[in-house]
Write an enzyme that holds these catalytic residues in place. Structure first.
Site, PDB file in Angstrom:
ATOM      1  N   ASP A  12      46.788 -24.914  37.166  1.00 29.64           N
ATOM      2  CA  ASP A  12      45.815 -24.268  36.270  1.00 29.64           C
ATOM      3  C   ASP A  12      45.568 -25.068  35.003  1.00 29.64           C
ATOM      4  O   ASP A  12      45.295 -24.502  33.943  1.00 29.64           O
ATOM      5  CB  ASP A  12      46.265 -22.839  35.882  1.00 29.64           C
ATOM      6  N   HIS A  40      40.483 -23.332  41.983  1.00 28.88           N
ATOM      7  CA  HIS A  40      39.874 -24.022  40.854  1.00 28.88           C
ATOM      8  C   HIS A  40      38.719 -23.166  40.389  1.00 28.88           C
ATOM      9  O   HIS A  40      37.949 -22.670  41.201  1.00 28.88           O
ATOM     10  CB  HIS A  40      39.269 -25.353  41.290  1.00 28.88           C
ATOM     11  N   THR A 127      52.023 -16.442  46.792  1.00 30.54           N
ATOM     12  CA  THR A 127      50.700 -15.797  46.752  1.00 30.54           C
ATOM     13  C   THR A 127      50.373 -15.164  48.110  1.00 30.54           C
ATOM     14  O   THR A 127      49.297 -14.637  48.301  1.00 30.54           O
ATOM     15  CB  THR A 127      49.596 -16.806  46.400  1.00 30.54           C
ATOM     16  N   THR A 237      55.888 -25.141  45.248  1.00 33.11           N
ATOM     17  CA  THR A 237      55.014 -24.934  46.391  1.00 33.11           C
ATOM     18  C   THR A 237      55.560 -25.748  47.571  1.00 33.11           C
ATOM     19  O   THR A 237      56.531 -26.491  47.415  1.00 33.11           O
ATOM     20  CB  THR A 237      53.548 -25.278  46.041  1.00 33.11           C
ATOM     21  N   THR A 301      43.022 -17.040  42.257  1.00 34.35           N
ATOM     22  CA  THR A 301      43.112 -16.480  43.609  1.00 34.35           C
ATOM     23  C   THR A 301      43.636 -15.050  43.573  1.00 34.35           C
ATOM     24  O   THR A 301      43.140 -14.175  44.272  1.00 34.35           O
ATOM     25  CB  THR A 301      44.058 -17.341  44.487  1.00 34.35           C
ATOM     26  N   PRO A 305      48.187 -11.940  35.941  1.00 26.18           N
ATOM     27  CA  PRO A 305      48.258 -12.519  34.599  1.00 26.18           C
ATOM     28  C   PRO A 305      49.219 -13.700  34.597  1.00 26.18           C
ATOM     29  O   PRO A 305      50.287 -13.625  35.199  1.00 26.18           O
ATOM     30  CB  PRO A 305      48.799 -11.377  33.719  1.00 26.18           C
ATOM     31  N   SER A 413      39.231 -32.079  26.634  1.00 23.43           N
ATOM     32  CA  SER A 413      38.294 -31.055  27.089  1.00 23.43           C
ATOM     33  C   SER A 413      38.271 -29.936  26.058  1.00 23.43           C
ATOM     34  O   SER A 413      39.299 -29.330  25.763  1.00 23.43           O
ATOM     35  CB  SER A 413      38.744 -30.545  28.462  1.00 23.43           C
TER      36      SER A 413
END
Ligand code: GDP
Length: 426
Positions: A12, A40, A127, A237, A301, A305, A413
């Protein structure tokens, strides 16, 4: 030339935005690992999209989007995503799926759910997209490779073998309904129908593209700290999130990856369980969560939070090192404009010992953050295009972190949009 866009943290970080932005000059964008378990978020002229499987380049007419062999391919999710973007007016994307990618089966998703139920409070915060059971099967060599969809005899035999094995667990460990070979066979036939137009020998395609001088972007999912080997095992993961794996998951030589753009967020956020040293709680966390990202820090997804924390130099420096960062893209900096003072975690205190080296999990669990407080800039930096025009304290924050990281911050960014970026020549 091949470039990778990967995450330095827990995911993220805003990789989607950076890939979408760099996609303007790319010919090909490749997903090389992970599955539909993370997403994304991309905002562009067509609207706002949460992509889980498609690479972030699908919005450009000039790019080819590739699902590499390293991906956990959920075919129905892929097709739903293609449909969603077409329905929202995006031109039909050019998509290729590696003939060596493996398929997430419906039972992988069930096993993920059953295992989380079984573990209860000791779960890994999955998830429940089937990713861990999928990769387990791939390495146990009982997965289905896309190429196998075209070998009917093999499929008929293999579905029986898979059912024999899975049904033992379903019956005795999970006490759930059993799988039937004919149902799995029908599922695979349906997947074949859906995926057939896109199947390609991707490594050969990329070999030719590299020779032809094409611009190729490898797009990572999640970040260094979720890597199976180098992350916060076992709260990781089930695939490698590192740029190095980009070579394997796309099928190209490692020396072709010339630039590794490592996306690093100006504060920390994490989903799922696991040690998170610079974590903050209560009202302080709620405020950062509410202001964070674009519309708050909630999973793309899952809607969960995200856990929030201050910037963690120790974790991020390690994250950049494991990626082999040639460039750091420092993201969501605009979000911090409300703070009078900004704490930064500059070291860990582990049983009284101060370190800036990221430890393995059992020591990480004991680590306490050593914070240094920097002054805030108390203004909105969105819309600024030049580095020199950023407020002095904002530049000091960037330069402080760059110095601690030891890797060059070449992009900043300051908003979710494609053009909200400040380049810095280093
Ligand atoms: P990814 O998985 O690394 O692509 O990250 P996500 O898409 O899950 O999370 C990044 C979130 O931050 C998304 O909602 C983006 O639109 C948003 N975002 C990205 N860069 C910036 C930025 O510079 N400023 C702000 N405010 N939001 C950003």
């Amino acid at each position: 030339m091949v470039k990778a866009v990967v995450g330095a943290n827990w995911g993220d970080e805003g990789k989607g935005k950076i890939t979408d932005m760099l996609g303007e000059k790319a010919d090909i964008i490749v997903r090389f690992q992970g599955g539909a378990n993370a997403g994304h978020t991309i905002i562009n002229e067509y609207g706002k999209f949460a992509l889980h499987t498609l690479p972030s380049g699908v919005f450009y007419e000039h790019t080819t989007s590739i699902i590499g062999n390293g991906v956990a391919l959920n075919i129905p999710v892929l097709f739903e995503e293609i449909q969603t973007i077409i329905d929202q007016g995006v031109p039909k994307p050019k998509i290729l799926v590696s003939d060596r990618a493996q398929i997430v089966m419906s039972y992988h998703i069930l096993f993920d759910q059953y295992e989380e139920e079984r573990l209860g409070g000791k779960s890994f915060g999955s998830t429940k997209s089937g990713i861990a059971p999928f990769y387990s099967d791939k390495f146990a060599k009982i997965g289905f490779q896309v190429s196998e969809l075209f070998d009917d005899e093999l499929l008929k035999e293999k579905v029986v073998r898979v059912c024999e094995q899975k049904n033992v667990l379903l019956e005795y460990l999970y006490h759930k309904p059993l799988l039937k070979p004919e149902e799995l066979y029908a599922e695979l036939k349906e997947y074949k129908r859906m995926v057939e137009p896109y199947v390609c020998d991707v490594s050969l395609f990329l070999h030719d593209a590299i020779k032809a001088g094409k611009e190729i972007l490898l797009e990572g999912q999640l970040g260094s700290l979720k890597d199976t080997d180098h992350g916060i095992y076992p709260m990781v993961t089930s695939s490698s999130t590192l740029a190095a794996y980009g070579a394997i998951g796309a099928g190209i030589p490692p020396y072709e990856i010339k630039q590794i753009i490592t996306v690093c967020k100006a504060y920390s956020s994490s989903v799922g369980a696991g040690a998170f040293v610079s974590e903050i709680f209560g009202g302080e966390a709620d405020e950062l969560r509410r202001r964070g990202g674009d519309g708050g820090e909630f999973g793309a997804t899952t809607g969960r939070p995200r856990r929030m924390g201050w910037f963690d130099v120790v974790a991020s420096k390690y994250g950049c090192r494991m990626q082999g960062a040639t460039d750091v893209a420092f993201t969501v900096l605009d979000v911090l404009g409300y703070l009078d003072e900004i704490p930064v975690c500059v070291a860990y205190d582990i049983d009284g010992e101060i370190t800036t080296n990221f430890p393995t999990t059992h020591l990480l669990e004991k680590a306490k953050p050593v914070l240094e407080i920097l002054p805030g800039w108390k203004s909105d930096i969105r819309g600024i295009k030049k580095y020199e025009e950023l407020p002095e304290n904002c530049r000091k924050y960037i330069e402080f972190i760059e110095e601690k990281l030891g890797y060059p911050i070449t992009m900043i960014s300051n908003g979710p949009g494609r053009d909200e970026i400040i380049y810095r020549n280093k």
